[in-house]
Design an enzyme around this catalytic site. Sequence first.
Site, mmCIF file in Angstrom:
data_model
loop_
_atom_site.group_PDB
_atom_site.id
_atom_site.type_symbol
_atom_site.label_atom_id
_atom_site.label_comp_id
_atom_site.label_asym_id
_atom_site.label_seq_id
_atom_site.Cartn_x
_atom_site.Cartn_y
_atom_site.Cartn_z
ATOM 1 N N CYS A 171 52.437 -97.425 47.254
ATOM 2 C CA CYS A 171 51.777 -96.097 47.199
ATOM 3 C C CYS A 171 51.980 -95.478 46.069
ATOM 4 C CB CYS A 171 52.896 -95.288 48.097
ATOM 5 S SG CYS A 171 53.401 -95.854 49.746
ATOM 6 N N ARG B 285 45.826 -99.040 43.367
ATOM 7 C CA ARG B 285 46.913 -99.597 43.928
ATOM 8 C C ARG B 285 46.969 -100.031 45.643
ATOM 9 N NH1 ARG B 285 51.273 -97.554 40.596
ATOM 10 N NH2 ARG B 285 52.922 -97.569 41.831
ATOM 11 N N TRP C 158 50.312 -96.685 51.219
ATOM 12 C CA TRP C 158 50.088 -98.260 51.644
ATOM 13 C C TRP C 158 50.997 -98.257 52.646
ATOM 14 C CZ3 TRP C 158 45.998 -101.317 50.399
ATOM 15 C CH2 TRP C 158 46.218 -102.607 50.771
ATOM 16 N N ASN D 58 57.723 -93.511 47.175
ATOM 17 C CA ASN D 58 57.114 -94.669 47.281
ATOM 18 C C ASN D 58 58.420 -95.749 47.170
ATOM 19 O OD1 ASN D 58 55.916 -97.046 46.745
ATOM 20 N ND2 ASN D 58 55.560 -96.753 44.380
ATOM 21 N N GLY D 59 58.326 -96.823 47.994
ATOM 22 C CA GLY D 59 59.456 -97.611 48.058
ATOM 23 C C GLY D 59 59.989 -97.928 49.374
ATOM 24 N N GLU E 190 41.500 -124.827 45.651
ATOM 25 C CA GLU E 190 41.770 -123.351 44.892
ATOM 26 C C GLU E 190 41.911 -123.472 43.264
ATOM 27 O OE1 GLU E 190 41.061 -120.681 45.619
ATOM 28 O OE2 GLU E 190 42.124 -119.238 44.360
ATOM 29 N N LYS F 267 39.384 -121.641 40.890
ATOM 30 C CA LYS F 267 39.618 -120.694 39.648
ATOM 31 C C LYS F 267 38.913 -121.022 38.468
ATOM 32 C CE LYS F 267 40.641 -117.716 41.501
ATOM 33 N NZ LYS F 267 40.670 -117.904 43.090
ATOM 34 N N GLU G 267 35.067 -120.575 38.132
ATOM 35 C CA GLU G 267 34.917 -119.064 38.429
ATOM 36 C C GLU G 267 34.791 -118.467 36.968
ATOM 37 O OE1 GLU G 267 37.401 -117.712 41.674
ATOM 38 O OE2 GLU G 267 35.582 -116.641 42.127
ATOM 39 N N HIS H 152 37.905 -143.956 46.809
ATOM 40 C CA HIS H 152 36.877 -144.118 47.290
ATOM 41 C C HIS H 152 35.798 -143.452 46.912
ATOM 42 C CE1 HIS H 152 39.304 -145.213 50.717
ATOM 43 N NE2 HIS H 152 40.031 -144.205 50.555
ATOM 44 N N LYS I 175 32.688 -109.177 43.734
ATOM 45 C CA LYS I 175 34.193 -109.198 44.061
ATOM 46 C C LYS I 175 33.990 -109.481 45.702
ATOM 47 C CE LYS I 175 38.465 -109.308 44.382
ATOM 48 N NZ LYS I 175 38.992 -110.447 44.219
HETATM 49 C C1 AGP Z 1 37.734 -116.091 44.881
HETATM 50 O O1 AGP Z 1 38.148 -116.162 43.792
HETATM 51 C C2 AGP Z 1 36.125 -115.567 44.924
HETATM 52 N N1 AGP Z 1 35.943 -114.429 44.444
HETATM 53 C C3 AGP Z 1 35.520 -115.784 46.202
HETATM 54 O O2 AGP Z 1 35.593 -117.252 46.526
HETATM 55 C C4 AGP Z 1 36.061 -114.969 47.495
HETATM 56 O O3 AGP Z 1 37.336 -115.590 47.779
HETATM 57 C C5 AGP Z 1 35.173 -115.275 48.697
HETATM 58 O O4 AGP Z 1 34.051 -114.367 48.170
HETATM 59 C C6 AGP Z 1 35.767 -114.497 50.131
HETATM 60 O O5 AGP Z 1 36.036 -113.376 49.899
HETATM 61 P P1 AGP Z 1 36.844 -112.257 50.750
HETATM 62 O O6 AGP Z 1 38.251 -113.022 50.747
HETATM 63 O O7 AGP Z 1 36.873 -111.122 50.385
HETATM 64 O O8 AGP Z 1 36.423 -112.399 52.085
#
Ligand code: AGP
Length: 602
Positions: free
Chosen positions: A2, A27, A75, A99-100, A478, A482, A485, A501, A597
């Site tokens: 919050c 937030r 939130w 908040n809390g 993952e 990272k 990306e 393999h 994003k």
């Molecule tokens: C994650 O680091 C990426 N930005 C991307 O793979 C993201 O996870 C993917 O586009 C899915 O997004 P979402 O979780 O908002 O559905």
Amino acid sequence: MCGIVGYLGLNEKKEILLDGLQELEYRGYDSAGIAVIEGKKLHNFKAIGKLENLREKTKTYHSEGFGISIGHTRWATHGKPTELNAHPHLGAYSYVVHNGIIENYQELKHELQADGVTFLSQTDTETIVHLFEKNHKTTPDAFLAFEKTIQRLEGAYATLLITEAAPDTIFFAKQGSPMLIGFSKEDVYFASSDTPIIGKADEVYYLEDGEYGYAKAGEVKLFNAGGEKSFTKQALTSDKISAQKDGYRFFMEKEIYEQSRVMSETMIGRVRDESIYFEELGEDFFDGITSIKICACGTSYHSALCAAYLFERLAKVRCDVEIASEFRYKEPLLLKDTLFVTISQSGETADTLEALKMAKRAGLKSLSICNVDNSSIVRQSDAAILTRAGIEKGVASTKAFATQTMVLWMLAVYLGQTRKTLSSVLAKTEIDAMLHTPKALIVGDELHAKLHRLSKRYLHGHGFFFIGRDIFYPLALEGALKLKEISYLHAEGYPAGEMKHGPIALADSELFTVALMPRTMHYDKIKSNVEELSARDATILAISPEPFALADDFIQTQYATHPMLEFFEMMVVTQLFALEISVRLGNDVDMPRNLAKSVTVE
Ligand code: AGP
């Protein structure tokens, strides 16, 4: 988490509050509200959803003259996002924002209800204002009544209270949750962080735990358990973006460091001593469900892959995982006894949303694990469990992934208990590990400094393999994502047992292998896989609680009592590894090239 704002002075209050709440949007929130006392009149406005809805509701209201005012973005932790649950909460003649978590709110609520108090909301916060008014009945001095009130509170709180009984005073208290006081020549401000008051206040005092007091025009009194205390103001920064980063270089860096705190919020109300509880799921939610299909993209797909291991191991329920963009066009076999789970940070990813619609058309029950309430995927699902990670601004997902994985882990235990496929002893083992997860996510200074140093050796080469087994295979995927990306270097995640393999043909000194070597999951197997690579001169970065002599670089992890604790600790290492390489390469960590994003198009 919050957000709180407060203002005392002659300027128009609504705009100050709404602009301040806007600055706290990062937030994350699902509802908002403000309360103003001016000329002894109370004004209160609340709205669910975006702040725009509150602006719309207040567009004809403008305060005049001296007054006191408070605002809040909520939130949800206790009770759904509704206007009744939105702050400020009203007593008979007072308002409070908070908040809390008030840990003893049930006890206080029962005491107040026994006195005849009627509660309108499901929140813990509402107990504060009713307790204040109860105390005020026997303690006419509003500040002393406020002091008695906060002495009864247990847990974490940053709270502001205003009351008709003292229409020129804002009462404040801080314990566990952040809050500061801002000062300009005549006016006084309050906020959860400094961005809402930048450009308004000149100086600031960051409240310490256990501090409380009151603010009047030209006078702020501060107290702690030892009585009244003096305080020193400091100059307030003028750079809003850097303030939102709370001193970190990037939002992604901040979000990596936030993982420990947000993980606690993800678990609030859900992880109990002996069991897991989801208020979002009716008791019969899993009735008739014999298997689970999870659909997601990118990082969310990786948390889904990890969940598949957990659902089958802990809940003994079949679980398969699909990449949404593939699922949409494969003419999938969809059976009505399958629970269709979507995972999405944004809740707006086009491929995942369309996959969800396909499953719904086929008559499947749907559940979403999401970080944004009221998003398209949440609204389209039969049920939704929010990850409560707060807004994630870094394009490369970190805390969303961590909290998704935690929710799925909790769900696997929940399902195991519901289906009676998980003994209470084993459930307790999982729950104990969950409760230690925030500690495993704490970023140690030494660790970050070491990753900064060793990152200089990984700026070239012809690529990276991230390898792991079992749940560490999705983590390897993952970690590779990272790195790709934000560094733009090529990296692949691979099941460690698969290297022989084919991929091992790439092994040479220019091939970097990041090996996830947990003690609690097939250590001997992964060790021999890494030895095969080392024998072919691959450069090895080993991440393990066990010292590994063949590593060219070695990060020793501390948690080795449960696979998921090792998972989360190694996750932080791979996140920082990618961050430090990206920084050395001079890339835009928060806004990597070509990426968005939320991918709301196919
Ligand atoms: C994650 O680091 C990426 N930005 C991307 O793979 C993201 O996870 C993917 O586009 C899915 O997004 P979402 O979780 O908002 O559905």
